[in-house]
Design an enzyme around this catalytic site. Structure first.
Site, mmCIF file in Angstrom:
data_model
loop_
_atom_site.group_PDB
_atom_site.id
_atom_site.type_symbol
_atom_site.label_atom_id
_atom_site.label_comp_id
_atom_site.label_asym_id
_atom_site.label_seq_id
_atom_site.Cartn_x
_atom_site.Cartn_y
_atom_site.Cartn_z
ATOM 1 N N CYS A 109 -16.001 -48.963 29.282
ATOM 2 C CA CYS A 109 -17.354 -50.161 29.194
ATOM 3 C C CYS A 109 -16.376 -51.513 28.840
ATOM 4 C CB CYS A 109 -18.445 -49.283 28.782
ATOM 5 S SG CYS A 109 -19.848 -50.505 28.800
ATOM 6 N N HIS A 123 -19.029 -44.113 31.453
ATOM 7 C CA HIS A 123 -18.915 -43.162 30.313
ATOM 8 C C HIS A 123 -18.323 -42.258 29.907
ATOM 9 C CE1 HIS A 123 -19.952 -46.607 27.831
ATOM 10 N NE2 HIS A 123 -20.387 -47.249 28.515
ATOM 11 N N GLU A 131 -17.556 -40.573 27.932
ATOM 12 C CA GLU A 131 -17.536 -39.757 26.586
ATOM 13 C C GLU A 131 -19.164 -39.052 26.285
ATOM 14 O OE1 GLU A 131 -17.459 -43.206 27.158
ATOM 15 O OE2 GLU A 131 -18.792 -44.385 25.527
#
Lengths: 234, 84
Positions: free
Chosen positions: A87, A204, A206
């Site tokens: 990002c 993302h 994560e």
């Protein structure tokens, strides 16, 4: 095997990445302040996390890309070390010239926060070797400037070099610009540099690393990196 | 000598200007049918000291290169005035 997660003023996904690496994937990870001129000596992987470094002032990632730590990240990349930008981290990598292109405001002018289907276009990178080529994964996106832009001729070169690793897709397996939630050219969600050791992506992983948070498709990225660093994936 | 530099940063032609597009639609909605195109940029003002106008301009150009302008998507036009 060690990871360093760079923290800029305004980073807000650094802890999520540290958690995903350290607690879920078992890759020891430490935070590194952006003013540090050097990386911890045994760093194998550098992650530039998401957030709003320097409040997105001037251009997203512009100021972070001129931080003292970036010279060390550049050197790490030059030596073949792994660098992952997520990002805002992707925006920083383009601003630092470590990846080609620029991320512009989403075509619908909105901040988009939504789960997204992505097609893994390459499974021969350090970051994606755990996914068979063509796998569809779901990672969330959360950004206002995610429209990947590169002038036409260079975009063609990027495609010819097979540098596109993640592309926005639909459930039927089709991928491309028609599925870009943000107007991204050619449906590009993530790319690597020409030597393949620096990857940037807007979605993302994560935030897709634990069932409790809605999905585990992102785990493949951490396991890819782990087996690459262990030497098993080469 | 002191100078005030103004840098007009514009998106290059061919680079999608989503802000400009949205403003174009709003202007049309307000009845300004004559509007054909809107491009939005930014203006940066810098006060600096330098030995001469040439030196000041060179310094500002290098600031543009180092940080202020992303040449992939933007152009920067510098104008300069002496302010004492």
């Amino acid at each position: 095997m060690n990871a360093s997660v760079v923290v800029f003023p305004g980073s807000n996904c650094d802890r999520d990445v540290l958690y995903a690496l350290g607690k879920i994937a078992g890759i020891p990870a430490v935070p590194v302040w952006h003013k540090d001129p050097v990386l911890p000596e045994d760093t194998d992987l550098v992650v530039l996390p998401g957030g709003f470094s320097y409040g997105d002032y001037l251009r997203c990632g512009a100021m972070a890309a001129r931080s003292p730590i970036i010279q060390a990240v550049r050197e790490h990349a030059r030596r073949g070390g792994l660098v992952l930008g997520i990002c805002n981290g992707f925006q920083v990598l383009t601003e630092a010239g470590l990846l080609p292109g620029a991320l512009l405001a989403n075509s619908n002018l909105e901040f988009i926060c939504s789960p997204c289907l992505l097609k893994v276009e390459r499974s021969d990178t350090p970051f994606t070797n755990a996914y068979p080529e063509g796998t569809l994964v779901q990672f969330p996106i959360a950004h206002h400037e995610g429209l990947y832009f590169l002038p036409e001729r260079e975009l063609q070169k990027l495609e010819d070099n097979r540098q596109v690793v993640f592309r926005y897709a639909a459930a039927d397996g089709s991928a491309g610009a028609q599925h870009s939630p943000n107007g991204s050219l050619n449906g590009i969600a993530g790319i690597v540099n020409s030597s393949g050791n620096v990857l940037g992506l807007m979605p993302h992983p994560e935030r897709a690393s634990e069932k409790l948070l809605g999905g585990t498709d992102g785990l493949g990225m951490w396991y890819s990196i782990k087996s690459w660093l262990e030497g098993g994936a080469r | 000598m002191k100078f005030r530099a103004r840098i007009l940063v514009s998106l290059k032609e061919g680079v999608l200007d989503t802000q400009g597009k949205a403003v174009l639609v709003s202007l049309k909605n307000l009845g300004f049918d004559v509007v054909e195109e809107v491009r939005i940029g930014k203006s940066i003002e810098i006060v600096l000291s330098a030995g001469s106008a040439e030196e000041a301009e060179k310094k500002v150009e290098s600031m543009c290169e180092a940080l202020l302008v992303n040449p992939l998507i933007e152009t920067g036009r510098v104008s300069l005035e002496a302010i004492g």
